[in-house]
Design a protein around this motif. Structure first.
Motif, mmCIF file in Angstrom:
data_model
loop_
_atom_site.group_PDB
_atom_site.id
_atom_site.type_symbol
_atom_site.label_atom_id
_atom_site.label_comp_id
_atom_site.label_asym_id
_atom_site.label_seq_id
_atom_site.Cartn_x
_atom_site.Cartn_y
_atom_site.Cartn_z
ATOM 1 N N PHE A 43 0.837 -1.188 0.000
ATOM 2 C CA PHE A 43 0.000 0.000 0.000
ATOM 3 C C PHE A 43 0.882 1.252 0.000
ATOM 4 N N PRO A 44 0.475 2.279 -0.716
ATOM 5 C CA PRO A 44 1.286 3.501 -0.788
ATOM 6 C C PRO A 44 1.332 4.225 0.546
ATOM 7 N N ILE A 45 2.470 4.856 0.814
ATOM 8 C CA ILE A 45 2.632 5.673 2.015
ATOM 9 C C ILE A 45 3.391 6.928 1.611
ATOM 10 N N GLY A 46 2.999 8.055 2.125
ATOM 11 C CA GLY A 46 3.627 9.301 1.721
ATOM 12 C C GLY A 46 3.170 9.709 0.331
ATOM 13 N N ILE A 47 3.918 10.626 -0.283
ATOM 14 C CA ILE A 47 3.498 11.173 -1.582
ATOM 15 C C ILE A 47 4.522 10.904 -2.678
ATOM 16 N N GLU A 48 5.551 10.108 -2.372
ATOM 17 C CA GLU A 48 6.623 9.904 -3.338
ATOM 18 C C GLU A 48 6.721 8.465 -3.834
ATOM 19 N N GLY A 49 5.669 7.674 -3.642
ATOM 20 C CA GLY A 49 5.651 6.346 -4.231
ATOM 21 C C GLY A 49 6.141 5.216 -3.362
ATOM 22 N N ALA A 50 6.526 5.470 -2.111
ATOM 23 C CA ALA A 50 6.937 4.386 -1.221
ATOM 24 C C ALA A 50 5.726 3.544 -0.849
ATOM 25 N N THR A 51 5.957 2.246 -0.613
ATOM 26 C CA THR A 51 4.867 1.350 -0.225
ATOM 27 C C THR A 51 5.246 0.554 1.004
ATOM 28 N N VAL A 52 4.219 0.150 1.756
ATOM 29 C CA VAL A 52 4.416 -0.655 2.957
ATOM 30 C C VAL A 52 3.569 -1.909 2.846
ATOM 31 N N PRO A 53 3.984 -2.996 3.508
ATOM 32 C CA PRO A 53 3.183 -4.228 3.451
ATOM 33 C C PRO A 53 1.914 -4.106 4.284
ATOM 34 N N GLY A 54 0.822 -4.663 3.783
ATOM 35 C CA GLY A 54 -0.423 -4.677 4.536
ATOM 36 C C GLY A 54 -0.350 -5.670 5.688
ATOM 37 N N ARG A 55 -1.303 -5.548 6.579
ATOM 38 C CA ARG A 55 -1.326 -6.444 7.742
ATOM 39 C C ARG A 55 -1.651 -7.863 7.299
ATOM 40 N N ARG A 56 -0.852 -8.828 7.797
ATOM 41 C CA ARG A 56 -1.033 -10.242 7.433
ATOM 42 C C ARG A 56 -1.974 -10.959 8.405
ATOM 43 N N GLY A 57 -2.211 -10.359 9.549
ATOM 44 C CA GLY A 57 -3.076 -11.000 10.530
ATOM 45 C C GLY A 57 -2.860 -10.401 11.901
ATOM 46 N N TYR A 58 -3.546 -10.935 12.887
ATOM 47 C CA TYR A 58 -3.415 -10.499 14.270
ATOM 48 C C TYR A 58 -2.887 -11.648 15.109
ATOM 49 N N GLY A 59 -2.181 -11.337 16.171
ATOM 50 C CA GLY A 59 -1.618 -12.360 17.024
ATOM 51 C C GLY A 59 -2.680 -13.103 17.823
ATOM 52 N N THR A 60 -2.361 -14.350 18.137
ATOM 53 C CA THR A 60 -3.282 -15.182 18.923
ATOM 54 C C THR A 60 -2.619 -15.794 20.150
ATOM 55 N N LYS A 61 -1.288 -15.818 20.202
ATOM 56 C CA LYS A 61 -0.587 -16.464 21.312
ATOM 57 C C LYS A 61 -0.746 -15.666 22.599
ATOM 58 N N GLY A 62 -0.707 -16.395 23.715
ATOM 59 C CA GLY A 62 -0.778 -15.753 25.015
ATOM 60 C C GLY A 62 -2.154 -15.870 25.638
ATOM 61 N N THR A 63 -2.234 -15.412 26.865
ATOM 62 C CA THR A 63 -3.482 -15.440 27.628
ATOM 63 C C THR A 63 -4.304 -14.198 27.290
ATOM 64 N N ALA A 64 -5.521 -14.400 26.827
ATOM 65 C CA ALA A 64 -6.374 -13.276 26.422
ATOM 66 C C ALA A 64 -6.855 -12.492 27.645
ATOM 67 N N ILE A 65 -6.802 -11.175 27.566
ATOM 68 C CA ILE A 65 -7.262 -10.298 28.644
ATOM 69 C C ILE A 65 -7.986 -9.095 28.031
ATOM 70 N N THR A 66 -8.681 -8.349 28.874
ATOM 71 C CA THR A 66 -9.307 -7.094 28.463
ATOM 72 C C THR A 66 -8.635 -5.946 29.200
ATOM 73 N N LEU A 67 -8.289 -4.907 28.471
ATOM 74 C CA LEU A 67 -7.621 -3.741 29.027
ATOM 75 C C LEU A 67 -8.435 -2.491 28.697
ATOM 76 N N ARG A 68 -8.252 -1.473 29.525
ATOM 77 C CA ARG A 68 -8.694 -0.145 29.149
ATOM 78 C C ARG A 68 -7.517 0.577 28.501
ATOM 79 N N SER A 69 -7.808 1.494 27.596
ATOM 80 C CA SER A 69 -6.760 2.313 26.995
ATOM 81 C C SER A 69 -7.204 3.765 26.992
ATOM 82 N N ASN A 70 -6.241 4.663 27.035
ATOM 83 C CA ASN A 70 -6.548 6.087 27.168
ATOM 84 C C ASN A 70 -6.959 6.714 25.835
ATOM 85 N N TYR A 71 -7.931 6.076 25.201
ATOM 86 C CA TYR A 71 -8.521 6.563 23.958
ATOM 87 C C TYR A 71 -10.023 6.743 24.168
#
Length: 959
Positions: A43-71
């Motif tokens: 996917f393009p980033i910036g205005i000069e033609g550079a590209t970055v890879p898209g997200r391949r997935g989300y992590g699943t390892k570890g113990t699942a928890i719920t957090l609050r975030s300052n958003y």
């Protein structure tokens, strides 16, 4: 959401028993849908033609928890209602000719917004360049309006400073008066530059189409930030110190201030930034703290600062704004007040005709200038002292004429002002380094339990937080009106929710740590070094114990005994120390500017003697912490003589009992590294990558506000040399100041490849994983466009044909962000600090649509509110899956070679930062001791431009 307002009792539920809301399932579904169309795409980033890879997935390892975030969620103000309730934003650019200073520009824009064209129109401004309104401004014909304006003064009255030619008015105003009047006027041009709609941005963020675009999303976010920051930016008792950081100071009901000593105070402030995320627009609110000058009479401030000499006083005052108050001897009321900026004290200066000598640091009797009495016709210029001028011209008899006078003009055109007339207005940030006592007090003030910061941000249902109030987001009277509350942004067509969002997180398992004698399972991200031997012992041919005493203070009471104890402790860990040269003791004078040359000679002679004795490591015992002394030891050791150095304050070495053993164990880590050893390893770190993988860290450090004009930036590149990931030799260079992209990167990459090849049986690495530190979001594309070509040029020279090049991944490491996480259950939190547990990772709900990013708190946050590291993938030839990269990065945080705990950012970035800081030692005076009008500061070695002594080039000398 109701956080407690103090330290939590053991086992407490963090929301006072309130059940936290679960993460929004619609956001999770949108993220999953986006992955299907972003995976394996660029996917393009910036205005000069550079590209970055898209997200391949989300992590699943570890113990699942719920957090609050300052958003906090941003929604349109009247969602679900008819379109006529929407607000359109009109953006205007403001240009001025000639270009005024930042302070004058703000005053002009404030004056401009009182014009009748803006009457009845909702407006907001950054007071630098942009104005945004909810209705179009009548610019007349076309899209521009040009107006000639006078720059408003900060206060009325004639010039406050003595000095300069003055001529009696005769006929038309003299040329210099006309020039001054012209200088006080600017031509202001207002240009209409766009129409924007926040609803369209939110709709774009909700889209699950990979090709969805909203070309002006950055513009809308910029305008939203200006709108949100209008309340604090327009408040007379709040100062803006840093990007979107606002500090309420003395006089504001919400001010929180703490004395730091030596003329400074700490103020609690608040940060706000609009952030795009999958499916929604968010507002990030956070608590921050900053150091400020105390508001007081200037002579009292200088006295409290307590500098050891006038050079230090001058450095402390340089660029400080003061209010000059003019009051005649018999008057109670000032007849004039002026705001001035201190350039420094008086320096030696000769005017052209006749010659008038000005003494360096001269007082009001010693500093003289030419003066022409404007009240006397045909008067001739004459020499007059500052003291005499103020008594004769202003009717002010100075009570403290022996204080050094200030220069509040320019270095080339000074204007002199007595200190006693000056007051320091509140809210002026201090941007230089704090001393050790101030740092301790600042940490005590800033490092608060997470729940206390959460209260400051979001408050409770009954009383909204300080941050919400500062930014005008709390309902009038703190009425609990829920998400539909009326706040400062609602007239702009959007609103901000009152509750922190809930996000899904996971806790990754701690990896096992291997030593030569046993395997250790860390608890809470740390482990004990007792009864272990390093994986590979370091080796020295000769080392020496050097005690540095200062006049009036000895570093150690029993140096011979401590030297023996340290030698024994090092051998217990398996380090081969070789021959110990006889200990030496040197005496330095008081550590001030006046004694620098003599002390420098003493240090150089000590290193010269050690070098002649064949010493390869010098253990230096210091009487106290002093930045200049530390910097000179590193310069002589690293650059001039090629001798490893380790420093220690004497009082720490003399800790009784177990404290001394623990401290010497920590020193042993450094000894082993500098001796080429391997402290510990983590099995399985590389995973599918294989051991023929080189890790690199890159960082650039810039001149600080205390640096001399034209000071350089310092770039560093470090790289691993084997599968153990303990030794990280590096390349270091100076480059043009304040340039973030690394200059000369190709040569540094080749140096690292050559070192790898030398240490790995003439092989080059198959994979190179780069962790790039210190890059802001707006510079991701610059790394790809300006730094990656240097890698490709190096690969072409060292690998030849492109098919032989290594696979490369580039991960940006962010430390200076404002994202924080708060546990919602006691079992998911550290019982001592209320922070999330080590290994807490979040890659959903606060991350973007396309970029692959995650937040990892690998360390144990024992003090204050823990800050996770932010990792963003901008290049990935390797093809990391989410779990692979996250676990790989987490494992590396257990491999920092001078600690027995997980660290907050992964070691490659950490080491690059440390190497940059070592470079700052070599240019200590240039980068940390700008003495205002003093010219150059005292200190040697300031011609260093890169590299270290050949004997240290293959080692991790900077640890």
């Amino acid at each position: 959401m109701a956080f407690r307002g103090g330290p939590p009792p053991a086992g407490a539920i963090y929301l006072d028993g309130q059940q936290p809301s679960l993460p929004d399932p619609l956001i999770t579904a949108a993220e999953n849908a986006l992955v299907k169309v972003t995976r394996d795409r660029q996917f393009p980033i910036g205005i000069e033609g550079a590209t970055v890879p898209g997200r391949r997935g989300y992590g699943t390892k570890g113990t699942a928890i719920t957090l609050r975030s300052n958003y906090f969620t941003i929604t349109t103000a009247f969602e679900g209602k008819t379109p006529e309730f929407e607000q359109t934003w009109y953006r205007y650019d403001v240009d001025m000719v000639p270009e005024p200073s930042k302070q004058k520009r703000r005053r002009v824009i404030v004056e401009l917004l009182t014009h009748q064209k803006f009457c009845g129109i909702q407006w907001a401004s950054d007071f630098v360049k942009l104005i945004v309104t909810t209705k179009p401004v009548d610019l007349g014909k076309g899209k521009e309006w040009v107006e000639k304006m006078s720059v408003p003064q900060e206060s009325s009255g004639p010039s406050a400073a003595a000095g300069g030619q003055q001529t009696a008015p005769q006929g038309p105003p003299p040329a210099f008066v006309q020039q001054a009047q012209a200088r006080n006027q600017v031509a202001v041009r207002i240009t209409h530059t766009g129409v924007f709609n926040v609803r369209q941005l939110i709709e774009y963020l909700r889209s699950t189409l990979a090709g969805a675009e909203y070309a002006v999303s950055g513009d809308v976010i910029q305008l939203a930030n200006i709108i949100l920051c209008k309340p604090p930016n327009s408040n007379a008792f709040i100062t803006n110190a840093g990007h979107n950081k606002y500090y309420p100071y003395e006089g504001h009901p919400g001010a929180e201030i703490n004395d730091l000593g030596a003329g400074l105070e700490a103020i609690r402030g608040y940060y706000a930034s609009v952030r795009p995320a999958v499916g929604r627009l968010l507002l990030n609110l956070n608590v921050t703290s900053g150091a400020f000058y105390k508001p007081m009479a200037l002579p009292l401030l200088v006295r409290e600062f307590g500098g050891r000499n006038k050079e230090q006083d001058e450095t402390f005052l340089c660029r400080l704004k003061v209010r000059a108050v003019y009051k005649k001897d018999k008057d109670a009321t000032p007849f004039m007040m002026k705001m001035k900026t201190i350039v420094g004290f008086a320096k030696e200066n000769r005017t052209v005709t006749p010659q008038v000598l000005v003494m360096r640091f001269g007082d009001a009797d010693q500093v003289k200038f030419q003066y022409t009495d404007a009240s006397t016709p045909n008067a001739q210029p004459r020499e007059i002292s500052v003291n005499h001028y103020f008594r004769q011209h202003h009717g002010i008899t100075l009570r403290q004429p022996k204080l050094p006078v200030l220069n509040v003009g320019a270095r080339s055109d000074p204007q002199y002002l007595p200190q006693e007339l000056c007051e320091v207005p509140p809210g002026q940030a201090y941007n230089r380094l704090l001393n050790s006592n101030q740092t301790t007090k600042m940490l005590s003030f800033a490092a608060r339990y997470p729940n206390l910061n959460a209260v400051s941000i979001a408050g409770s249902v009954q009383n909204r937080g300080s941050a919400q109030k500062i930014f005008g987001l709390a309902a009038p009277g703190n009425a609990p009106t829920g998400n539909a509350q009326l706040n400062s942004v609602q007239p702009w067509g959007f609103r901000v929710g009152v509750d922190m969002i809930s996000v899904p997180g996971r806790i990754l398992a701690n990896p096992k740590v291997n030593y030569a004698t046993k395997q250790i399972s860390p608890r809470f991200g740390s482990w004990n070094l007792a009864e272990t031997k390093f994986t590979k012992p370091g080796k020295f041919t000769s080392w020496k114990f050097l005690v540095i005493n200062r006049q009036g203070r000895n570093s150690l009471a029993q140096p011979e005994q401590i030297s023996t104890q340290l030698g024994s402790a090092l051998k217990q860990y398996g380090i081969q120390m070789g021959r110990q040269a006889p200990p030496s003791t040197i005496l330095v004078n008081a550590l001030n500017f006046d004694n620098r040359a003599a002390n420098d000679g003493t240090l150089e002679q000590a290193f010269k003697q050690a070098d002649e004795e064949g010493v390869r490591l010098l253990f230096c015992v210091l009487p106290e912490h002093d930045r200049w002394l530390y910097a000179r030891l590193k310069y002589y050791g690293d650059v001039q003589f090629g001798i490893h150095t380790i420093g220690s304050i004497g009082s720490k070495l003399e800790k009784p009992g177990k404290g001394q053993l623990m401290y010497m164990g920590n020193l042993a880590l450094k000894f082993n590294i500098k001796g080429g050893g391997v402290n510990h390893t983590v099995a399985g770190t590389f995973g599918k990558l294989g051991s023929n993988t080189m890790l690199m860290g890159i960082d650039v450090t810039h001149p600080s506000p205390g640096s001399k004009e034209g000071a350089p930036s310092i770039a560093a590149v470090v790289a691993s040399i084997d599968e153990h990931l303990t030794q990280w030799p590096g390349s270091i260079r100076t480059q043009k100041g304040k340039e973030e992209m690394v200059a000369g990167l190709e040569a540094m990459v080749i140096e690292r490849l050559n070192m790898w090849q030398k240490k790995n049986a003439n092989r080059l690495p198959n994979n190179i994983i780069i962790y790039r530190d210190g890059v802001s979001e707006g510079q991701y594309d610059l790394v790809l466009r300006m730094e990656m070509p240097s890698f490709y040029a190096a690969f072409e020279k060292r690998y030849g044909n492109k098919k032989n090049w290594p696979k490369v991944a580039v991960i940006i490491v962010g430390k200076r962000h404002h994202t924080r996480f708060y546990p919602t259950r006691s079992q998911d939190a550290d019982a001592r600090s209320w922070n999330p547990l080590p290994g807490t990772i979040v890659d959903r709900h606060v991350t973007g649509r396309i970029l692959r990013e995650f937040f990892l708190q690998a360390h144990q946050g024992l003090q204050g509110t823990a800050r996770p590291a932010h990792y963003v993938v901008i290049k990935d030839d390797v093809g990391f899956e989410a779990d692979e990269l996250e676990q790989f990065t987490h494992n590396m945080c257990y491999l920092f070679n001078r600690a027995t705990k997980a660290v907050s950012i992964c070691p490659p970035a950490y080491y690059a930062d440390l190497l940059c800081e070592r470079g700052r030692c070599y240019l200590h005076s240039t980068l940390q001791e700008d003495n205002g009008s003093a010219g150059s500061a005292t200190g040697n070695g300031e011609d260093w431009s890169g590299g270290v002594h050949p004997r240290l080039e293959e080692s991790t000398f900077y640890i």
